[in-house]
Design a protein around this motif. Sequence first.
Motif, PDB file in Angstrom:
ATOM      1  N   GLU A 239       0.839  -1.202   0.000  1.00 23.51           N
ATOM      2  CA  GLU A 239       0.000   0.000   0.000  1.00 23.51           C
ATOM      3  C   GLU A 239       0.873   1.250   0.000  1.00 23.51           C
ATOM      4  O   GLU A 239       1.864   1.325   0.728  1.00 23.51           O
ATOM      5  CB  GLU A 239      -0.886  -0.003   1.259  1.00 23.51           C
ATOM      6  N   ASP A 240       0.512   2.221  -0.824  1.00 21.75           N
ATOM      7  CA  ASP A 240       1.084   3.564  -0.728  1.00 21.75           C
ATOM      8  C   ASP A 240       0.099   4.398   0.090  1.00 21.75           C
ATOM      9  O   ASP A 240      -1.058   4.556  -0.301  1.00 21.75           O
ATOM     10  CB  ASP A 240       1.281   4.190  -2.109  1.00 21.75           C
ATOM     11  N   ILE A 241       0.538   4.902   1.236  1.00 18.61           N
ATOM     12  CA  ILE A 241      -0.360   5.569   2.187  1.00 18.61           C
ATOM     13  C   ILE A 241      -0.623   6.999   1.743  1.00 18.61           C
ATOM     14  O   ILE A 241       0.306   7.787   1.548  1.00 18.61           O
ATOM     15  CB  ILE A 241       0.247   5.534   3.601  1.00 18.61           C
ATOM     16  N   ASN A 242      -1.884   7.330   1.592  1.00 18.85           N
ATOM     17  CA  ASN A 242      -2.289   8.655   1.127  1.00 18.85           C
ATOM     18  C   ASN A 242      -2.478   9.592   2.312  1.00 18.85           C
ATOM     19  O   ASN A 242      -3.488   9.531   3.007  1.00 18.85           O
ATOM     20  CB  ASN A 242      -3.582   8.528   0.315  1.00 18.85           C
ATOM     21  N   THR A 243      -1.514  10.471   2.540  1.00 17.90           N
ATOM     22  CA  THR A 243      -1.681  11.537   3.532  1.00 17.90           C
ATOM     23  C   THR A 243      -1.942  12.876   2.850  1.00 17.90           C
ATOM     24  O   THR A 243      -2.055  13.899   3.515  1.00 17.90           O
ATOM     25  CB  THR A 243      -0.426  11.688   4.419  1.00 17.90           C
ATOM     26  N   GLY A 244      -2.014  12.861   1.508  1.00 15.85           N
ATOM     27  CA  GLY A 244      -2.110  14.123   0.781  1.00 15.85           C
ATOM     28  C   GLY A 244      -0.820  14.915   0.858  1.00 15.85           C
ATOM     29  O   GLY A 244      -0.828  16.143   0.757  1.00 15.85           O
ATOM     30  N   TYR A 245       0.310  14.189   1.055  1.00 17.41           N
ATOM     31  CA  TYR A 245       1.642  14.812   1.180  1.00 17.41           C
ATOM     32  C   TYR A 245       1.648  15.835   2.324  1.00 17.41           C
ATOM     33  O   TYR A 245       2.193  16.927   2.209  1.00 17.41           O
ATOM     34  CB  TYR A 245       2.069  15.461  -0.152  1.00 17.41           C
ATOM     35  N   THR A 246       1.050  15.434   3.421  1.00 18.91           N
ATOM     36  CA  THR A 246       0.903  16.322   4.574  1.00 18.91           C
ATOM     37  C   THR A 246       2.245  16.663   5.218  1.00 18.91           C
ATOM     38  O   THR A 246       2.469  17.793   5.659  1.00 18.91           O
ATOM     39  CB  THR A 246      -0.022  15.677   5.617  1.00 18.91           C
ATOM     40  N   TYR A 247       3.154  15.685   5.287  1.00 24.50           N
ATOM     41  CA  TYR A 247       4.393  15.878   6.037  1.00 24.50           C
ATOM     42  C   TYR A 247       5.602  16.106   5.158  1.00 24.50           C
ATOM     43  O   TYR A 247       6.664  16.496   5.650  1.00 24.50           O
ATOM     44  CB  TYR A 247       4.644  14.649   6.931  1.00 24.50           C
ATOM     45  N   SER A 248       5.475  15.833   3.875  1.00 20.93           N
ATOM     46  CA  SER A 248       6.640  15.845   2.998  1.00 20.93           C
ATOM     47  C   SER A 248       6.153  15.842   1.557  1.00 20.93           C
ATOM     48  O   SER A 248       4.956  15.702   1.294  1.00 20.93           O
ATOM     49  CB  SER A 248       7.494  14.601   3.291  1.00 20.93           C
ATOM     50  N   ASP A 249       7.091  15.948   0.613  1.00 22.66           N
ATOM     51  CA  ASP A 249       6.732  15.746  -0.789  1.00 22.66           C
ATOM     52  C   ASP A 249       6.701  14.256  -1.136  1.00 22.66           C
ATOM     53  O   ASP A 249       6.473  13.893  -2.293  1.00 22.66           O
ATOM     54  CB  ASP A 249       7.676  16.511  -1.730  1.00 22.66           C
ATOM     55  N   HIS A 250       6.926  13.396  -0.131  1.00 20.74           N
ATOM     56  CA  HIS A 250       6.785  11.949  -0.302  1.00 20.74           C
ATOM     57  C   HIS A 250       5.781  11.429   0.726  1.00 20.74           C
ATOM     58  O   HIS A 250       5.711  11.938   1.842  1.00 20.74           O
ATOM     59  CB  HIS A 250       8.119  11.229  -0.087  1.00 20.74           C
ATOM     60  N   ASP A 251       5.030  10.404   0.346  1.00 24.84           N
ATOM     61  CA  ASP A 251       4.156   9.695   1.272  1.00 24.84           C
ATOM     62  C   ASP A 251       4.706   8.287   1.506  1.00 24.84           C
ATOM     63  O   ASP A 251       5.448   7.755   0.673  1.00 24.84           O
ATOM     64  CB  ASP A 251       2.733   9.621   0.713  1.00 24.84           C
ATOM     65  N   PRO A 252       4.353   7.661   2.629  1.00 28.23           N
ATOM     66  CA  PRO A 252       4.957   6.362   2.981  1.00 28.23           C
ATOM     67  C   PRO A 252       4.457   5.206   2.110  1.00 28.23           C
ATOM     68  O   PRO A 252       3.353   5.239   1.568  1.00 28.23           O
ATOM     69  CB  PRO A 252       4.516   6.155   4.443  1.00 28.23           C
ATOM     70  N   VAL A 253       5.293   4.191   2.021  1.00 34.16           N
ATOM     71  CA  VAL A 253       4.941   2.916   1.391  1.00 34.16           C
ATOM     72  C   VAL A 253       4.944   1.855   2.493  1.00 34.16           C
ATOM     73  O   VAL A 253       5.897   1.770   3.276  1.00 34.16           O
ATOM     74  CB  VAL A 253       5.939   2.533   0.282  1.00 34.16           C
ATOM     75  N   TYR A 254       3.882   1.070   2.553  1.00 34.52           N
ATOM     76  CA  TYR A 254       3.712   0.087   3.633  1.00 34.52           C
ATOM     77  C   TYR A 254       3.581  -1.303   3.017  1.00 34.52           C
ATOM     78  O   TYR A 254       2.639  -1.562   2.260  1.00 34.52           O
ATOM     79  CB  TYR A 254       2.471   0.435   4.447  1.00 34.52           C
ATOM     80  N   MET A 255       4.508  -2.183   3.313  1.00 38.78           N
ATOM     81  CA  MET A 255       4.485  -3.541   2.782  1.00 38.78           C
ATOM     82  C   MET A 255       4.536  -4.551   3.922  1.00 38.78           C
ATOM     83  O   MET A 255       5.369  -4.442   4.826  1.00 38.78           O
ATOM     84  CB  MET A 255       5.667  -3.775   1.837  1.00 38.78           C
ATOM     85  N   LYS A 256       3.639  -5.523   3.885  1.00 33.16           N
ATOM     86  CA  LYS A 256       3.717  -6.680   4.773  1.00 33.16           C
ATOM     87  C   LYS A 256       4.372  -7.817   3.990  1.00 33.16           C
ATOM     88  O   LYS A 256       4.051  -8.045   2.820  1.00 33.16           O
ATOM     89  CB  LYS A 256       2.333  -7.093   5.263  1.00 33.16           C
ATOM     90  N   PHE A 257       5.265  -8.536   4.631  1.00 35.15           N
ATOM     91  CA  PHE A 257       5.977  -9.600   3.940  1.00 35.15           C
ATOM     92  C   PHE A 257       6.300 -10.721   4.917  1.00 35.15           C
ATOM     93  O   PHE A 257       6.227 -10.547   6.145  1.00 35.15           O
ATOM     94  CB  PHE A 257       7.261  -9.078   3.301  1.00 35.15           C
ATOM     95  N   LYS A 258       6.670 -11.869   4.358  1.00 35.58           N
ATOM     96  CA  LYS A 258       7.154 -12.958   5.214  1.00 35.58           C
ATOM     97  C   LYS A 258       8.292 -13.686   4.522  1.00 35.58           C
ATOM     98  O   LYS A 258       8.373 -13.720   3.276  1.00 35.58           O
ATOM     99  CB  LYS A 258       6.021 -13.934   5.557  1.00 35.58           C
ATOM    100  N   LEU A 259       9.199 -14.211   5.335  1.00 37.11           N
ATOM    101  CA  LEU A 259      10.316 -15.006   4.818  1.00 37.11           C
ATOM    102  C   LEU A 259       9.796 -16.404   4.524  1.00 37.11           C
ATOM    103  O   LEU A 259       9.095 -16.995   5.355  1.00 37.11           O
ATOM    104  CB  LEU A 259      11.457 -15.046   5.835  1.00 37.11           C
ATOM    105  N   THR A 260      10.137 -16.974   3.378  1.00 34.79           N
ATOM    106  CA  THR A 260       9.456 -18.182   2.923  1.00 34.79           C
ATOM    107  C   THR A 260      10.317 -19.440   2.918  1.00 34.79           C
ATOM    108  O   THR A 260       9.784 -20.536   2.781  1.00 34.79           O
ATOM    109  CB  THR A 260       8.887 -17.979   1.505  1.00 34.79           C
ATOM    110  N   GLN A 261      11.636 -19.311   2.982  1.00 36.36           N
ATOM    111  CA  GLN A 261      12.481 -20.511   2.861  1.00 36.36           C
ATOM    112  C   GLN A 261      13.454 -20.598   4.026  1.00 36.36           C
ATOM    113  O   GLN A 261      13.902 -19.589   4.536  1.00 36.36           O
ATOM    114  CB  GLN A 261      13.265 -20.470   1.554  1.00 36.36           C
TER     115      GLN A 261
END
Length: 261
Positions: A239-261
């Motif tokens: 997910e790219d988190i939509n803050t409307g660029y409230t804090y910066s000219d960049h918004d956060p990217v949020y990834m959930k992941f798991k190690l598989t091997q």
Amino acid sequence: AGELVRSYDPDFALIEEVDLNSTRSYHVNEYDILKDCFADYDTVFAQNYDSAFLFYPFTQPHGKSRSGLALFSRYPVTDSLRRSFPVSTSFSKFFDLDRCYSISRIPVDNGKEFVIFELHMSAYGNSDEIREGQIRMLTEDMQKEYEAGNYVLCGGDFNHDLKADENDSAERESWAYPFPRSELPEHFSFGMDQLSEQEKQDLWDSARNADMEYVPGETYTVTLDGFIISDNIECVSYEDINTGYTYSDHDPVYMKFKLTQ
């Protein structure tokens, strides 16, 4: 911004352009503020640049900048290394900054290591040679870690359009070229590429141009930020988190992941 990131209760947070002493942030130590937000995390800081004066943009120059990459980890980081990207040595050097990435190691119960690359690639350079050199250096280092049996995640500001096809020849900003996915080593891909093409295009753009106030539908936006993962890591959600660029000219990217091997 730190409180927003902490509200997601992340295992790892990668934050770029954390100023220690810079004109643009009124000489506030932002790293100290973030360390208060993540007081119970291990932390790594890699200084990206210490610029006496950057004369860009011309109308409101960055001025003095001392800034870097901050990694916060819920798990112990046993080792970390700063690697300098190749940068321009020509006149264009005066319009860009030094660039680097950090390599941090977290032990895994199976004897392997989870290796986090945090980066901030060049923004204003038009040199194909510099661009290709940075990508080649990064991918060679990631490949070595994978061949050693480790899990590899690389995240940050790539200063490339991560949604665009690399064969797209449209005119674009020098800091928004399509990322050449064909240059990624075997066994590596962008986390967003686990999504369908429609889901990928529907992602909120992670960055905006800072040449004007943000006006939805009018300000130029693009996705510069994301994650590369090795194929022994599964992207569970993205997910790219939509803050409307409230804090910066960049918004956060949020990834959930798991190690598989």
